[in-house]
Design a protein around this motif. Sequence first.
Motif, PDB file in Angstrom:
ATOM      1  N   GLU A  83      -1.408  53.289 109.363  1.00 34.62           N
ATOM      2  CA  GLU A  83      -0.933  54.331 110.279  1.00 34.62           C
ATOM      3  C   GLU A  83      -0.039  55.331 109.569  1.00 34.62           C
ATOM      4  OE1 GLU A  83       0.849  52.720 113.754  1.00 34.62           O
ATOM      5  OE2 GLU A  83      -0.941  51.607 114.384  1.00 34.62           O
ATOM      6  N   THR A  84       0.472  54.956 108.408  1.00 32.97           N
ATOM      7  CA  THR A  84       1.350  55.849 107.650  1.00 32.97           C
ATOM      8  C   THR A  84       0.580  56.820 106.755  1.00 32.97           C
ATOM      9  OG1 THR A  84       1.483  54.133 105.940  1.00 32.97           O
ATOM     10  CG2 THR A  84       3.255  54.197 107.588  1.00 32.97           C
ATOM     11  N   GLN A  99      -9.711  63.445 115.248  1.00 35.87           N
ATOM     12  CA  GLN A  99      -9.552  62.785 116.553  1.00 35.87           C
ATOM     13  C   GLN A  99     -10.703  61.831 116.860  1.00 35.87           C
ATOM     14  OE1 GLN A  99      -7.546  65.688 119.627  1.00 35.87           O
ATOM     15  NE2 GLN A  99      -8.987  66.856 118.392  1.00 35.87           N
ATOM     16  N   VAL A 103      -5.863  58.353 116.430  1.00 36.90           N
ATOM     17  CA  VAL A 103      -5.060  58.978 117.495  1.00 36.90           C
ATOM     18  C   VAL A 103      -4.283  60.114 116.852  1.00 36.90           C
ATOM     19  CG1 VAL A 103      -3.284  58.635 119.240  1.00 36.90           C
ATOM     20  CG2 VAL A 103      -4.862  56.769 118.686  1.00 36.90           C
ATOM     21  N   ARG A 105      -2.227  62.604 117.627  1.00 37.43           N
ATOM     22  CA  ARG A 105      -0.812  62.936 117.823  1.00 37.43           C
ATOM     23  C   ARG A 105       0.132  61.931 117.164  1.00 37.43           C
ATOM     24  NH1 ARG A 105      -2.499  60.570 122.517  1.00 37.43           N
ATOM     25  NH2 ARG A 105      -1.179  58.902 123.389  1.00 37.43           N
ATOM     26  N   LYS A 106      -0.379  60.758 116.796  1.00 40.56           N
ATOM     27  CA  LYS A 106       0.474  59.720 116.213  1.00 40.56           C
ATOM     28  C   LYS A 106       0.375  59.660 114.689  1.00 40.56           C
ATOM     29  CE  LYS A 106       0.575  56.659 120.234  1.00 40.56           C
ATOM     30  NZ  LYS A 106       0.335  55.274 120.724  1.00 40.56           N
ATOM     31  N   ARG A 107      -0.317  60.599 114.094  1.00 41.98           N
ATOM     32  CA  ARG A 107      -0.509  60.573 112.645  1.00 41.98           C
ATOM     33  C   ARG A 107       0.132  61.787 111.990  1.00 41.98           C
ATOM     34  NH1 ARG A 107      -1.772  56.355 114.398  1.00 41.98           N
ATOM     35  NH2 ARG A 107      -3.626  55.095 113.933  1.00 41.98           N
ATOM     36  N   LYS A 108       0.327  61.659 110.690  1.00 42.16           N
ATOM     37  CA  LYS A 108       0.894  62.759 109.903  1.00 42.16           C
ATOM     38  C   LYS A 108      -0.257  63.589 109.353  1.00 42.16           C
ATOM     39  CE  LYS A 108       4.983  60.048 108.706  1.00 42.16           C
ATOM     40  NZ  LYS A 108       5.790  59.427 107.618  1.00 42.16           N
TER      41      LYS A 108
END
Length: 247
Positions: A83-84, A99, A103, A105-108
């Motif tokens: 996720e990082t 997308q 997800v 909006r939760k990723r860099k």
Amino acid sequence: MAAKKILISQQAPQVSSPYTAIIEKYGAQIDFRPFFLIEPLSSREFRSQKINLAEFTAIVFSSKSTIDAYFHMCEELRVKVPETMKYFCSTESVAKYLQKHIVYRKRKIFFGTGSPESIISEIGSKHAGEKFLITTSEKPTNNITKAFDAAKIAYTSAVFVKPVSQDIKDVDLKAYDVVVLYNVADVRSLGENFPEFKQGDLKVITFGNSVVNAAKEAGLTIEIEANTTSNVPSVVKALEIFLENNK
């Protein structure tokens, strides 16, 4: 003079395009036919590059096809994408395509304006220390890797997709006045499908320096070279010039 018949080596646009204006203004007939398709590498082909996907902290995408291929390869090789992970994309459109797999909006996620330099700008000094993986097609040397070299940012490049020539033997090239080649793979497909091809009166329009080189190596004479950095920045402009000069 009879209306010019033009063959463009791409998929037909699904919505209105600049080609519509050309058809209306000059009465030209424009046909679209992709000379090749992009396909993902098999896991066996990818493994030959000896790249460990789990060791990277940032990834660079310049196309939607490499996004699909990357996540598919991770699934096949059972590599969990952290996720990082930081995602650097050539454009907002490419970034939004993420997308489909994550997800958003939760990723860099960072994106440029289309140029390799815009990606470097997004990286800046803040992210320059990441372990970058640059996703590529067929050949690992491209404008993005050149930009990374110039910025002295360390990276690894990996091929995820490859162009595969399509069967276009049913196309009657003699029926056309102009053929437009967008990609080196278009030139290769032309040679593979028509090994006895003789250009004759067929005019060739190319887009990009790499296609120019490939076309000349294949013995083709180029009528107009379109290039984003020249005074003929697009194929549409090249066609306008050709049709204006051949009314």
